[in-house]
Design a protein around this motif. Structure first.
Motif, PDB file in Angstrom:
ATOM      1  N   GLY A 139     -81.946 -40.733 -26.520  1.00  0.00           N
ATOM      2  CA  GLY A 139     -82.913 -39.650 -26.673  1.00  0.00           C
ATOM      3  C   GLY A 139     -84.150 -40.144 -27.402  1.00  0.00           C
TER       4      GLY A 139
ATOM      5  N   LYS B  32     -88.926 -38.888 -27.448  1.00  0.00           N
ATOM      6  CA  LYS B  32     -89.770 -38.027 -28.292  1.00  0.00           C
ATOM      7  C   LYS B  32     -89.135 -37.801 -29.658  1.00  0.00           C
ATOM      8  CE  LYS B  32     -89.497 -34.318 -25.276  1.00  0.00           C
ATOM      9  NZ  LYS B  32     -88.351 -34.044 -24.421  1.00  0.00           N
TER      10      LYS B  32
ATOM     11  N   GLY C  55     -86.089 -39.556 -32.267  1.00  0.00           N
ATOM     12  CA  GLY C  55     -85.716 -40.797 -31.573  1.00  0.00           C
ATOM     13  C   GLY C  55     -86.891 -41.770 -31.508  1.00  0.00           C
TER      14      GLY C  55
ATOM     15  N   ASN D  38     -83.560 -45.043 -24.807  1.00  0.00           N
ATOM     16  CA  ASN D  38     -82.966 -44.245 -23.725  1.00  0.00           C
ATOM     17  C   ASN D  38     -83.759 -42.951 -23.528  1.00  0.00           C
ATOM     18  OD1 ASN D  38     -80.678 -41.682 -23.987  1.00  0.00           O
ATOM     19  ND2 ASN D  38     -80.896 -42.761 -22.066  1.00  0.00           N
TER      20      ASN D  38
ATOM     21  N   GLY E  98     -74.396 -37.796 -21.741  1.00  0.00           N
ATOM     22  CA  GLY E  98     -73.159 -37.018 -21.598  1.00  0.00           C
ATOM     23  C   GLY E  98     -72.242 -37.633 -20.553  1.00  0.00           C
TER      24      GLY E  98
ATOM     25  N   ASN F 209     -78.770 -40.431 -31.088  1.00  0.00           N
ATOM     26  CA  ASN F 209     -79.773 -39.469 -31.550  1.00  0.00           C
ATOM     27  C   ASN F 209     -79.911 -38.249 -30.637  1.00  0.00           C
ATOM     28  OD1 ASN F 209     -82.431 -38.593 -32.898  1.00  0.00           O
ATOM     29  ND2 ASN F 209     -83.036 -38.958 -30.780  1.00  0.00           N
TER      30      ASN F 209
ATOM     31  N   VAL G  46     -73.677 -32.885 -24.751  1.00  0.00           N
ATOM     32  CA  VAL G  46     -74.766 -33.762 -25.207  1.00  0.00           C
ATOM     33  C   VAL G  46     -74.584 -34.114 -26.687  1.00  0.00           C
ATOM     34  CG1 VAL G  46     -77.264 -33.937 -25.580  1.00  0.00           C
ATOM     35  CG2 VAL G  46     -76.382 -32.875 -23.480  1.00  0.00           C
TER      36      VAL G  46
ATOM     37  N   SER H 294     -76.914 -32.894 -38.500  1.00  0.00           N
ATOM     38  CA  SER H 294     -77.875 -31.835 -38.855  1.00  0.00           C
ATOM     39  C   SER H 294     -77.395 -31.190 -40.146  1.00  0.00           C
ATOM     40  CB  SER H 294     -77.883 -30.782 -37.738  1.00  0.00           C
ATOM     41  OG  SER H 294     -78.494 -29.582 -38.182  1.00  0.00           O
TER      42      SER H 294
ATOM     43  N   LYS I 258     -72.291 -30.095 -34.320  1.00  0.00           N
ATOM     44  CA  LYS I 258     -72.663 -30.931 -35.467  1.00  0.00           C
ATOM     45  C   LYS I 258     -71.514 -31.005 -36.485  1.00  0.00           C
ATOM     46  CE  LYS I 258     -76.849 -31.854 -33.907  1.00  0.00           C
ATOM     47  NZ  LYS I 258     -77.176 -33.199 -33.395  1.00  0.00           N
TER      48      LYS I 258
ATOM     49  N   GLY J  37     -83.012 -31.747 -41.874  1.00  0.00           N
ATOM     50  CA  GLY J  37     -83.227 -30.309 -42.070  1.00  0.00           C
ATOM     51  C   GLY J  37     -84.228 -29.840 -41.034  1.00  0.00           C
ATOM     52  N   ALA J  38     -85.361 -29.314 -41.491  1.00  0.00           N
ATOM     53  CA  ALA J  38     -86.402 -28.837 -40.556  1.00  0.00           C
ATOM     54  C   ALA J  38     -87.448 -29.939 -40.397  1.00  0.00           C
ATOM     55  CB  ALA J  38     -87.031 -27.571 -41.098  1.00  0.00           C
TER      56      ALA J  38
ATOM     57  N   ILE K 132     -88.515 -30.173 -30.529  1.00  0.00           N
ATOM     58  CA  ILE K 132     -87.413 -29.184 -30.499  1.00  0.00           C
ATOM     59  C   ILE K 132     -87.822 -27.917 -31.271  1.00  0.00           C
ATOM     60  CG2 ILE K 132     -85.925 -29.528 -32.539  1.00  0.00           C
ATOM     61  CD1 ILE K 132     -83.563 -30.112 -30.710  1.00  0.00           C
TER      62      ILE K 132
HETATM   63  P1  NAD Z   1     -86.295 -33.411 -29.423  1.00  0.00           P
HETATM   64  O1  NAD Z   1     -85.983 -32.278 -28.512  1.00  0.00           O
HETATM   65  O2  NAD Z   1     -87.687 -33.677 -29.797  1.00  0.00           O
HETATM   66  O3  NAD Z   1     -85.636 -34.747 -28.863  1.00  0.00           O
HETATM   67  C1  NAD Z   1     -84.319 -34.773 -28.386  1.00  0.00           C
HETATM   68  C2  NAD Z   1     -84.182 -35.946 -27.449  1.00  0.00           C
HETATM   69  O4  NAD Z   1     -82.857 -35.975 -26.883  1.00  0.00           O
HETATM   70  C3  NAD Z   1     -85.150 -35.851 -26.266  1.00  0.00           C
HETATM   71  O5  NAD Z   1     -85.743 -37.101 -26.055  1.00  0.00           O
HETATM   72  C4  NAD Z   1     -84.230 -35.468 -25.113  1.00  0.00           C
HETATM   73  O6  NAD Z   1     -84.704 -35.906 -23.858  1.00  0.00           O
HETATM   74  C5  NAD Z   1     -82.966 -36.206 -25.505  1.00  0.00           C
HETATM   75  N1  NAD Z   1     -81.819 -35.731 -24.774  1.00  0.00           N
HETATM   76  C6  NAD Z   1     -81.335 -34.460 -24.703  1.00  0.00           C
HETATM   77  N2  NAD Z   1     -80.278 -34.439 -23.870  1.00  0.00           N
HETATM   78  C7  NAD Z   1     -80.089 -35.710 -23.428  1.00  0.00           C
HETATM   79  C8  NAD Z   1     -79.158 -36.325 -22.567  1.00  0.00           C
HETATM   80  N3  NAD Z   1     -78.199 -35.623 -21.973  1.00  0.00           N
HETATM   81  N4  NAD Z   1     -79.252 -37.653 -22.336  1.00  0.00           N
HETATM   82  C9  NAD Z   1     -80.230 -38.378 -22.928  1.00  0.00           C
HETATM   83  N5  NAD Z   1     -81.138 -37.853 -23.746  1.00  0.00           N
HETATM   84  C10 NAD Z   1     -81.072 -36.531 -23.997  1.00  0.00           C
HETATM   85  O7  NAD Z   1     -85.426 -33.171 -30.742  1.00  0.00           O
HETATM   86  P2  NAD Z   1     -85.422 -33.937 -32.141  1.00  0.00           P
HETATM   87  O8  NAD Z   1     -85.805 -32.955 -33.153  1.00  0.00           O
HETATM   88  O9  NAD Z   1     -86.101 -35.236 -32.079  1.00  0.00           O
HETATM   89  O10 NAD Z   1     -83.834 -34.123 -32.260  1.00  0.00           O
HETATM   90  C11 NAD Z   1     -83.191 -35.376 -32.328  1.00  0.00           C
HETATM   91  C12 NAD Z   1     -81.815 -35.173 -32.937  1.00  0.00           C
HETATM   92  O11 NAD Z   1     -81.970 -34.689 -34.273  1.00  0.00           O
HETATM   93  C13 NAD Z   1     -80.947 -34.161 -32.206  1.00  0.00           C
HETATM   94  O12 NAD Z   1     -79.600 -34.607 -32.200  1.00  0.00           O
HETATM   95  C14 NAD Z   1     -81.086 -32.908 -33.056  1.00  0.00           C
HETATM   96  O13 NAD Z   1     -79.982 -32.041 -32.941  1.00  0.00           O
HETATM   97  C15 NAD Z   1     -81.179 -33.524 -34.432  1.00  0.00           C
HETATM   98  N6  NAD Z   1     -81.798 -32.642 -35.442  1.00  0.00           N
HETATM   99  C16 NAD Z   1     -83.114 -32.306 -35.367  1.00  0.00           C
HETATM  100  C17 NAD Z   1     -83.657 -31.468 -36.345  1.00  0.00           C
HETATM  101  C18 NAD Z   1     -85.102 -31.061 -36.361  1.00  0.00           C
HETATM  102  O14 NAD Z   1     -85.488 -30.237 -37.206  1.00  0.00           O
HETATM  103  N7  NAD Z   1     -85.952 -31.582 -35.487  1.00  0.00           N
HETATM  104  C19 NAD Z   1     -82.842 -30.977 -37.365  1.00  0.00           C
HETATM  105  C20 NAD Z   1     -81.503 -31.332 -37.397  1.00  0.00           C
HETATM  106  C21 NAD Z   1     -80.986 -32.167 -36.428  1.00  0.00           C
END
Ligand code: NAD
Length: 264
Positions: free
Chosen positions: A17, A20, A23, A40, A70, A95, A118, A148, A165, A192-193, A198
């Protein structure tokens, strides 16, 4: 900068992931550490190419690989590419993740299954593939799972996300114990946030941004770079005695902020 990461030209990291958000920030930070990174992506090829450009501009090497994490065959494709392009694998970052909001009475089995697939099954498949590589090649491997704050804090209308999570937490702890003797470290990061796509819609709304910010004792939203920095530390030998933890990167969100100022 972590000298052991910089020195090891063979260090390869796979970031799932990576197209963006967090990741991309992890991949870019790994680039600054002069690592070789497999990025990826599932559908956002352009985003992955931009992330690869950022890694190269920072001083690392990068290749992009399309795969759905997945899916077991998709995950294997990532390892195969790492070995083909860079000759080895040292660090694996699970990630990729997703979320959507539904009252539990309205949550469809399809949405439940996809989020679990996922966020939790993807972590299992990535970890299994990396462990197989590390054990077969007698490597001091390193696995980092993106959890998370919601492995700890309940989140009404996101029951499938919180369950996934919570699953990552005990999966990380269990696998860390199972492979500790082989010198394979397995840790989670609990953001956190964080300001990523997302949350784009939520943080674009001033009311929702204010509500979220009030839940953070430090009083601000996190930058993805702040998660990348923690991933680099966990990947480096500076954290050589750390395994099985969740390192929260949350400005204090897990500290029961409702009690701020002596309330309660
Ligand atoms: P995001 O939506 O910006 O990025 C998520 C990435 O995962 C994307 O590149 C998406 O294409 C990829 N992805 C989703 N499903 C996929 C799949 N089946 N195969 C391959 N890639 C896949 O979100 P983010 O905020 O960068 O989140 C990254 C991680 O951090 C996630 O696991 C999310 O749950 C966790 N997280 C984020 C926050 C936050 O506040 N942003 C908080 C807690 C946890």
């Amino acid at each position: 900068m972590y000298k052991d990461l910089e020195g090891k030209v063979a260090v390869v990291a796979v970031v799932t992931g990576g197209s963006k958000g967090i990741g991309t920030a992890i991949a870019t930070r790994f680039g600054q550490e002069k690592m070789k990174v497999i990025i990826n992506y599932r559908s956002d090829q352009k985003g992955a190419e931009e992330a690869a450009k950022a890694v190269r501009a920072a001083g690392g090497q990068a290749e992009i690989v399309q795969a759905d994490i997945g899916d077991e065959a998709g995950v294997q494709k990532l390892i195969d590419k790492a070995v083909e392009k860079f000759g080895t694998l040292d660090v694996w970052v699970n990630n990729a993740g997703m979320e959507n909001q539904h009252a539990t009475t309205e949550l469809s089995l399809k949405d439940w299954n996809r989020v679990i697939e996922v966020n939790l099954t993807g972590v299992f498949l990535g970890t299994k593939a990396a462990l197989n590589y590390f054990t077969k090649h007698n490597k001091k491997g390193n696995i980092i799972n993106m959890s998370s704050v919601h492995e700890q804090i309940p989140w009404p209308t996101f029951a499938h996300y919180a369950a996934s999570k919570g699953g990552v937490k005990l999966f990380t702890e269990t696998v860390a114990m199972e492979y500790a003797k082989q010198n394979i470290r397995v840790n989670s990061i609990g953001p956190g946030a964080i300001n990523t796509p997302i949350n784009a819609e939520k943080f674009a709304d001033p009311e929702q941004l204010k509500t979220t910010t009030e839940m953070v004792p430090m009083g601000r939203i996190g930058d993805p770079k702040e998660v990348g920095a923690v991933a680099a530390w966990l990947a480096s030998d500076e954290s050589s005695y750390v395994t099985g933890i969740t390192l929260f990167v949350d400005g204090g969100m897990t500290l029961y902020p409702a009690f701020q100022g002596g309330r309660g």
